[in-house]
Design a protein around this motif. Structure first.
Motif, short mmCIF file in Angstrom:
data_model
loop_
_atom_site.label_atom_id
_atom_site.label_comp_id
_atom_site.label_asym_id
_atom_site.label_seq_id
_atom_site.Cartn_x
_atom_site.Cartn_y
_atom_site.Cartn_z
N LEU A 133 32.71 14.22 34.21
CA LEU A 133 32.55 13.44 32.98
C LEU A 133 31.08 13.08 32.77
O LEU A 133 30.57 13.12 31.64
N TYR A 134 30.39 12.73 33.85
CA TYR A 134 28.95 12.43 33.79
C TYR A 134 28.21 13.61 33.14
O TYR A 134 27.41 13.44 32.21
N THR A 135 28.46 14.81 33.64
CA THR A 135 27.76 16.01 33.15
C THR A 135 28.06 16.28 31.69
O THR A 135 27.16 16.61 30.90
N ALA A 136 29.33 16.13 31.30
CA ALA A 136 29.71 16.38 29.91
C ALA A 136 29.02 15.40 28.97
O ALA A 136 28.54 15.79 27.89
N LEU A 137 28.96 14.14 29.35
CA LEU A 137 28.32 13.13 28.49
C LEU A 137 26.80 13.31 28.47
O LEU A 137 26.15 13.08 27.45
N ASP A 138 26.23 13.74 29.58
CA ASP A 138 24.79 14.00 29.64
C ASP A 138 24.43 15.11 28.65
O ASP A 138 23.43 15.02 27.91
N GLN A 139 25.24 16.16 28.61
CA GLN A 139 24.98 17.28 27.68
C GLN A 139 25.17 16.85 26.22
O GLN A 139 24.38 17.23 25.35
N LEU A 140 26.21 16.07 25.96
CA LEU A 140 26.41 15.57 24.60
C LEU A 140 25.26 14.66 24.18
O LEU A 140 24.75 14.77 23.05
N GLY A 141 24.83 13.80 25.08
CA GLY A 141 23.70 12.91 24.77
C GLY A 141 22.44 13.69 24.42
O GLY A 141 21.69 13.30 23.51
N SER A 142 22.23 14.80 25.10
CA SER A 142 21.05 15.64 24.81
C SER A 142 21.12 16.19 23.38
O SER A 142 20.09 16.29 22.70
N ARG A 143 22.31 16.55 22.93
CA ARG A 143 22.47 17.06 21.55
C ARG A 143 22.18 15.94 20.54
O ARG A 143 21.52 16.19 19.51
N VAL A 144 22.67 14.75 20.81
CA VAL A 144 22.39 13.62 19.90
C VAL A 144 20.89 13.35 19.85
O VAL A 144 20.32 13.16 18.76
N LEU A 145 20.23 13.37 21.00
CA LEU A 145 18.78 13.13 21.03
C LEU A 145 18.03 14.22 20.28
O LEU A 145 17.01 13.95 19.63
N SER A 146 18.51 15.46 20.34
CA SER A 146 17.87 16.55 19.57
C SER A 146 17.90 16.26 18.08
O SER A 146 16.90 16.44 17.37
N ALA A 147 19.05 15.78 17.59
CA ALA A 147 19.17 15.46 16.17
C ALA A 147 18.28 14.27 15.80
O ALA A 147 17.62 14.28 14.74
N THR A 163 14.21 13.93 30.02
CA THR A 163 15.49 13.35 30.45
C THR A 163 16.22 14.23 31.46
O THR A 163 17.31 13.87 31.90
N ASP A 164 15.62 15.39 31.84
CA ASP A 164 16.35 16.32 32.70
C ASP A 164 16.55 15.80 34.11
O ASP A 164 17.42 16.28 34.85
N SER A 165 15.74 14.80 34.51
CA SER A 165 15.97 14.10 35.78
C SER A 165 16.16 12.61 35.51
O SER A 165 15.79 11.76 36.33
N GLY A 166 16.72 12.31 34.35
CA GLY A 166 16.86 10.91 33.95
C GLY A 166 17.75 10.11 34.89
O GLY A 166 18.74 10.62 35.41
N ASN A 167 17.40 8.85 35.07
CA ASN A 167 18.16 7.95 35.95
C ASN A 167 19.38 7.41 35.20
O ASN A 167 19.58 6.20 35.08
N SER A 168 20.18 8.34 34.67
CA SER A 168 21.31 7.98 33.81
C SER A 168 22.50 7.54 34.66
O SER A 168 22.65 7.96 35.81
N ILE A 169 23.35 6.71 34.07
CA ILE A 169 24.44 6.06 34.81
C ILE A 169 25.75 6.20 34.03
O ILE A 169 25.80 5.93 32.83
N LEU A 170 26.81 6.61 34.74
CA LEU A 170 28.17 6.52 34.22
C LEU A 170 28.78 5.25 34.82
O LEU A 170 28.75 5.07 36.04
N ARG A 171 29.32 4.39 33.96
CA ARG A 171 29.81 3.09 34.41
C ARG A 171 31.27 2.86 34.00
O ARG A 171 31.53 2.31 32.92
N PRO A 172 32.22 3.25 34.82
CA PRO A 172 33.60 2.82 34.57
C PRO A 172 33.70 1.30 34.75
O PRO A 172 33.24 0.76 35.76
N ILE A 173 34.29 0.62 33.76
CA ILE A 173 34.40 -0.85 33.76
C ILE A 173 35.87 -1.26 33.70
O ILE A 173 36.66 -0.66 32.97
N HIS A 174 36.20 -2.30 34.44
CA HIS A 174 37.53 -2.92 34.37
C HIS A 174 37.34 -4.37 33.95
O HIS A 174 36.65 -5.14 34.62
N TYR A 175 37.95 -4.72 32.82
CA TYR A 175 38.03 -6.12 32.39
C TYR A 175 39.44 -6.61 32.74
O TYR A 175 40.41 -6.20 32.09
N PRO A 176 39.59 -7.46 33.75
CA PRO A 176 40.94 -7.87 34.16
C PRO A 176 41.63 -8.70 33.07
O PRO A 176 40.98 -9.21 32.14
N PRO A 177 42.96 -8.84 33.19
CA PRO A 177 43.68 -9.72 32.25
C PRO A 177 43.09 -11.13 32.28
O PRO A 177 42.64 -11.62 33.33
#
Length: 312
Positions: A133-147, A163-177
């Protein structure tokens, strides 16, 4: 612009480029936010990732805390509930999260500021799924930045080697009830993101609100096939506020909905750590004079901001 945050189909970047770039640029100038559909990331991949993230957050507290690295600013692994606090907020956010970073060779020049990932051994498939998922979002983000680059007169590939060695982060978050109605905390206090752009996948749960230029809070609950993409402070600074980093928050839902957990997974796209954030000359005009006389590296800026939100 409409009073609603626009959603655009990114496939038009290939079929109707000029119009798409103009519409996307206008959306970001007005809102700092847009929905992106037609992104090509399969719903099945997103659903499987969320299932794994939910399984991790359901583990016992002492198990999750084995993956917490004190003093690391939460750079990798687990950050417990009650730590992150929005800048200038008195109350911590109602969330716990996990950080996945870029996989780089350990002899890389960036290894000292981009630590190795941690992976929960209790869920063997976590690594493959999360990094996919990290890789897929990284590639999509690159397309948005191109535009976005084209919209402000830069070459389409302007951001590619920054950005090819960007310190990018995937952050799964849980907000408890939320089990009590009289708490001052919200799931995520009003804040702006630190990075270049953020891609929020699975934003179909309600709660996200975006502050308009008029100062009104506008709910933005995207359709299931839509990824919400917003501008962060680094891109705002680089573009001299042509692209605004808009304040947003996650509010507590009313009544019984508050008793349900909420999950979300933002991807924070960062530049390479040594990238110098210096205002782009093309964004300086008589009406918009240079706002930041001093440049700063992406890593220096990141560390400054992590201290402000209590992660360092």
């Amino acid at each position: 612009m409409t009073s609603q945050i626009p959603t655009l189909d990114i496939r038009r970047f290939d079929t109707d480029r000029e119009a798409f770039v103009a519409e996307l640029g206008a959306a970001y100038r007005e809102w700092g936010f847009a929905g992106i559909r037609g992104h090509g990331i399969p719903a099945e991949q997103i659903d499987q990732s969320y299932d794994l993230f939910k399984r991790f957050f359901a583990l016992p507290e002492e198990t999750k805390r084995q993956y917490h690295v004190p003093g690391s600013g939460g750079a990798r692994g687990y950050t417990p509930f009650g730590v992150e606090t929005a800048k200038d907020s008195k109350h911590f956010d109602l969330k716990e999260f996990w950080h996945v970073g870029r996989e780089i060779p350990r002899d890389s020049q960036y290894a000292d500021v981009m630590p190795a990932n941690l992976w929960p051994s209790e869920i063997p498939e976590f690594r493959e799924q999360a990094y996919g998922l990290y890789t897929a979002l990284d590639q999509l983000g690159s397309r948005v930045l191109s535009a976005l680059a084209l919209h402000i007169g830069l070459p389409e590939d302007y951001f590619a080697d920054k950005t090819d060695s960007g310190n990018s982060i995937l952050r799964p978050i849980h907000y408890p009830p939320i089990t009590t109605d009289d708490i001052p905390n919200v799931r995520a206090g009003a804040h702006e993101d630190i990075n270049l752009i953020t891609l929020l996948v699975g934003a179909s749960a309600e709660g996200l609100e975006v502050k308009s230029r008029k100062g009104e809070w506008v709910p933005f609950t995207a359709d299931a096939d839509t990824i919400v993409v917003n501008i962060g402070d680094m891109l705002q600074r680089l573009t001299n506020h042509v692209y605004p980093s808009t304040t947003h928050r996650v509010v507590n839902p009313p009544g019984e909905k508050a008793r349900q957990p909420r999950y979300s997974t933002p991807f924070f796209l960062h530049p390479n750590p040594d990238f110098l954030i210096d205002v782009l000359p093309s964004t300086i005009t008589p009406d918009n004079p240079k706002r930041y006389p001093e440049p700063i590296t992406a890593q220096g800026y990141l560390e400054e901001r992590l201290r402000e939100i209590k992660l360092k």
